[in-house]
Write an enzyme that holds these catalytic residues in place. Structure first.
Site, mmCIF file in Angstrom:
data_model
loop_
_atom_site.group_PDB
_atom_site.id
_atom_site.type_symbol
_atom_site.label_atom_id
_atom_site.label_comp_id
_atom_site.label_asym_id
_atom_site.label_seq_id
_atom_site.Cartn_x
_atom_site.Cartn_y
_atom_site.Cartn_z
ATOM 1 N N GLY A 159 98.062 106.055 66.831
ATOM 2 C CA GLY A 159 96.906 105.011 67.892
ATOM 3 C C GLY A 159 95.579 105.765 67.810
ATOM 4 N N GLY A 160 95.697 106.817 68.892
ATOM 5 C CA GLY A 160 94.149 107.343 69.051
ATOM 6 C C GLY A 160 93.420 107.388 67.988
ATOM 7 N N GLU A 202 108.730 105.243 68.387
ATOM 8 C CA GLU A 202 108.063 105.064 69.769
ATOM 9 C C GLU A 202 108.449 105.264 70.804
ATOM 10 O OE1 GLU A 202 103.615 104.205 68.163
ATOM 11 O OE2 GLU A 202 104.599 102.423 69.212
ATOM 12 N N GLU A 252 103.538 98.314 74.532
ATOM 13 C CA GLU A 252 102.752 97.808 75.378
ATOM 14 C C GLU A 252 103.171 96.263 75.342
ATOM 15 O OE1 GLU A 252 99.489 99.406 73.430
ATOM 16 O OE2 GLU A 252 100.149 101.464 74.107
ATOM 17 N N GLY A 274 99.821 107.880 73.972
ATOM 18 C CA GLY A 274 98.972 108.466 74.552
ATOM 19 C C GLY A 274 98.810 109.587 75.781
ATOM 20 N N HIS A 333 105.669 96.039 70.646
ATOM 21 C CA HIS A 333 105.209 97.341 70.315
ATOM 22 C C HIS A 333 105.635 97.527 72.292
ATOM 23 C CE1 HIS A 333 101.906 100.523 72.060
ATOM 24 N NE2 HIS A 333 102.213 100.884 70.185
ATOM 25 N N SER A 348 101.333 110.255 70.021
ATOM 26 C CA SER A 348 100.207 110.998 69.521
ATOM 27 C C SER A 348 100.530 111.962 68.471
ATOM 28 C CB SER A 348 100.649 112.210 70.949
ATOM 29 O OG SER A 348 100.333 111.848 72.591
ATOM 30 N N ASN A 399 97.530 101.652 64.599
ATOM 31 C CA ASN A 399 97.067 100.644 65.599
ATOM 32 C C ASN A 399 96.333 100.782 65.862
ATOM 33 O OD1 ASN A 399 97.784 98.853 67.095
ATOM 34 N ND2 ASN A 399 99.421 100.067 68.044
ATOM 35 N N TRP A 400 95.161 99.822 65.807
ATOM 36 C CA TRP A 400 93.969 100.566 66.359
ATOM 37 C C TRP A 400 94.120 99.871 67.592
ATOM 38 C CZ3 TRP A 400 89.789 98.887 62.227
ATOM 39 C CH2 TRP A 400 89.956 99.752 61.078
ATOM 40 N N LYS A 401 94.361 98.852 68.405
ATOM 41 C CA LYS A 401 95.108 98.578 69.925
ATOM 42 C C LYS A 401 93.881 97.880 70.297
ATOM 43 C CE LYS A 401 97.832 102.081 71.328
ATOM 44 N NZ LYS A 401 98.626 102.887 72.183
HETATM 45 P P1 13P Z 1 98.898 107.137 70.251
HETATM 46 O O1 13P Z 1 99.012 107.746 69.192
HETATM 47 O O2 13P Z 1 97.992 107.127 70.738
HETATM 48 O O3 13P Z 1 99.713 107.730 71.495
HETATM 49 O O4 13P Z 1 99.749 105.724 69.967
HETATM 50 C C1 13P Z 1 101.040 105.502 70.209
HETATM 51 C C2 13P Z 1 100.886 103.996 70.054
HETATM 52 O O5 13P Z 1 101.603 103.298 70.757
HETATM 53 C C3 13P Z 1 100.993 103.813 67.987
HETATM 54 O O6 13P Z 1 101.852 102.237 68.073
#
Ligand code: 13P
Length: 259
Positions: A241-242, A174, A104, A180, A102, A220, A12-14
């Site tokens: 994510g990251g 999640e 967020e 994050g 998600h 993470s 997930n590149w956000k």
């Molecule tokens: P991180 O891997 O950066 O914690 O993000 C997780 C996430 O929200 C994937 O959708």
């Protein structure tokens, strides 16, 4: 990971990467992944909307076996919804997986369980697979509220689906406190919640759906912790994510999941 279910590793590149940067990253990901090591793993990348077409072109032109994913969609096929993107538009770009609900989006953009349920149904209607996210806050966890929170989101999001649809979709557990933050749920904690999710799906939608639905862990995930997570029987992959923005690390996460 169960041998009956193909693991799915999703990046997930956000809200990162312009379309030009995205081309660079997807090319590097494809060079870094060793096809021999990931033949029994499904992989998806979820660029921002502005990069979908560019990434699609690279994946199709180079015949790369990575599925295209999106991060969100509206529930209507078209209409006066300024700024929104419809499932139909995504399907036309050969998007296979759409992240829905998600944390967020729930926390920062006010998405409710009802909106998430409508999006899940709309993604199916357009012929794609939803990756529906569920997860609790730190306060909820500390108050012993993980299970009611996660199962409430699950039940609301799957309402109205038939057992075949439920069995073919993906749920991403999640925990919000792990996103994050560098803080990952322990493999045992993640397994416990993923097993609870699967048991609830079996009881509400039948054991076939419970046995085939894929449950990802997200929060993470890195090359250093993927092995412990994937060793759990009810964790079928990861929503990353990251670490998915680093092509080499993402490729290592994929390779580890398939080894
Ligand atoms: P991180 O891997 O950066 O914690 O993000 C997780 C996430 O929200 C994937 O959708």
């Amino acid at each position: 990971m169960s041998t009956a279910r193909r693991p799915l590793i999703s990046g997930n590149w956000k809200m990162n990467l312009t379309h030009l940067e995205a081309i660079h990253v997807i090319q590097k990901v494809s060079y870094s992944i060793d096809p021999g090591r990931y033949s029994h793993v499904d992989v998806s990348v979820h660029p921002p909307f502005t990069a979908l077409r560019s990434v699609q072109t690279v994946l199709e032109a180079d015949d790369i076996s990575i599925a295209l994913g999106a991060q969100n969609a509206h529930w209507e096929p078209s209409g006066a919804y300024t700024g929104e993107i419809s499932p139909l538009m995504l399907a036309k770009l050969n998007v296979r997986y759409v992240i829905v609900g998600h944390s967020e989006r729930r926390q920062l953009f006010g998405e409710t369980d009802d909106m998430v349920a409508r999006k899940v149904a709309a993604v199916f209607k357009a012929g794609m697979t939803p990756i529906m996210c569920v997860g609790e806050t730190l306060e909820e966890r500390e108050a012993g509220g993980t299970e009611p929170r996660v199962l409430g989101q699950l039940q609301a999001g799957l309402a109205g689906l038939n057992p075949e649809q439920v069995g073919s979709m993906v749920v991403a557990y999640e925990p919000i406190w792990a996103i994050g933050t560098g803080r990952t749920a322990t493999p045992d904690d993640a397994q416990a919640v993923c097993a609870t999710i699967r048991a609830a799906v079996s009881s509400d939608h039948g054991s076939q759906a419970g046995g085939s639905i894929r449950v990802q862990y997200g929060g993470s995930v890195k090359r250093s912790n993927i092995g412990g997570l994937m060793a759990q029987p009810d964790i079928d992959g990861a929503l990353v994510g990251g670490a998915s923005l680093d092509p080499v690390e993402f490729a290592e996460i994929v390779a580890f999941s398939g080894s």
